[in-house]
Design a protein around this motif. Sequence first.
Motif, PDB file in Angstrom:
ATOM      1  N   GLY A  72       0.816  -1.219   0.000  1.00 21.40           N
ATOM      2  CA  GLY A  72       0.000   0.000   0.000  1.00 21.40           C
ATOM      3  C   GLY A  72       0.841   1.257   0.000  1.00 21.40           C
ATOM      4  N   TYR A  92      -1.403   1.079  -7.143  1.00 17.31           N
ATOM      5  CA  TYR A  92      -1.506   0.213  -5.976  1.00 17.31           C
ATOM      6  C   TYR A  92      -0.166  -0.475  -5.745  1.00 17.31           C
ATOM      7  CZ  TYR A  92      -2.365  -3.595  -9.358  1.00 17.31           C
ATOM      8  OH  TYR A  92      -2.273  -4.483 -10.393  1.00 17.31           O
ATOM      9  N   SER A 112      -7.991   4.112  -7.300  1.00 13.27           N
ATOM     10  CA  SER A 112      -8.477   3.695  -5.987  1.00 13.27           C
ATOM     11  C   SER A 112      -9.385   4.805  -5.461  1.00 13.27           C
ATOM     12  CB  SER A 112      -7.315   3.419  -5.043  1.00 13.27           C
ATOM     13  OG  SER A 112      -6.441   4.522  -4.983  1.00 13.27           O
ATOM     14  N   ALA A 130      -3.812   1.837  -1.765  1.00 12.48           N
ATOM     15  CA  ALA A 130      -4.379   0.612  -2.339  1.00 12.48           C
ATOM     16  C   ALA A 130      -3.331  -0.492  -2.384  1.00 12.48           C
ATOM     17  CB  ALA A 130      -4.916   0.888  -3.736  1.00 12.48           C
ATOM     18  N   ASP A 135      -8.806  -2.866  -5.635  1.00 10.38           N
ATOM     19  CA  ASP A 135      -9.069  -1.577  -4.986  1.00 10.38           C
ATOM     20  C   ASP A 135      -9.310  -0.472  -6.016  1.00 10.38           C
ATOM     21  OD1 ASP A 135      -8.682  -2.726  -2.469  1.00 10.38           O
ATOM     22  OD2 ASP A 135      -6.541  -2.257  -2.483  1.00 10.38           O
TER      23      ASP A 135
END
Length: 176
Positions: A72, A92, A112, A130, A135
């Motif tokens: 993330g 992401y 996201s 994300a 996501d």
Amino acid sequence: VAGGTGAMVANVAGSSSLSREFAAANGYAITWAAGASTQPTDLTMQQLVCPEGQIKIVGEGAVPFCRACPAGSYESADSGDLVCTEAGPGYYAPTAGLTEATLRTCPAHAQSQIVVYEGSTPSLAPSTGATSADDCSCVAGYYALGGACVECPSGGRCLGGAYLPVALPGYGQFSL
């Protein structure tokens, strides 16, 4: 204690450094700065060189070490190896230890997002951090169809995300 006896060594500025022996005994991986003719006896934050995707951390007892940025997030060249940056909208980071160059990109016309409400009306707002392509969702003006983000049909309004097109007044209904 001077001379590389494996103990913590206080430097002139009052912060601590880490000896090679202490690092090896405690499982820390150390990479010395490129071009050094010899490895220094003691490690300071300035001497510690972390691999890409990792940042410098000062641990318990002021012991510096490297830690991978979590999923993330990523290690940014702009952070000076000190801060992990959350993956921004449109990207992401599925695993730990990524850099800006190794971030994954959301599919075309997706980013996201999170659902926000103004009263009872939902809308989508960009989000960060994300960890998966799951996501990522279609941006406003597009809708999801067959795993892709498709442009909203004429006479329709598309909020993005998982929302289907809604017919504007005077356009009837859509069949997809």
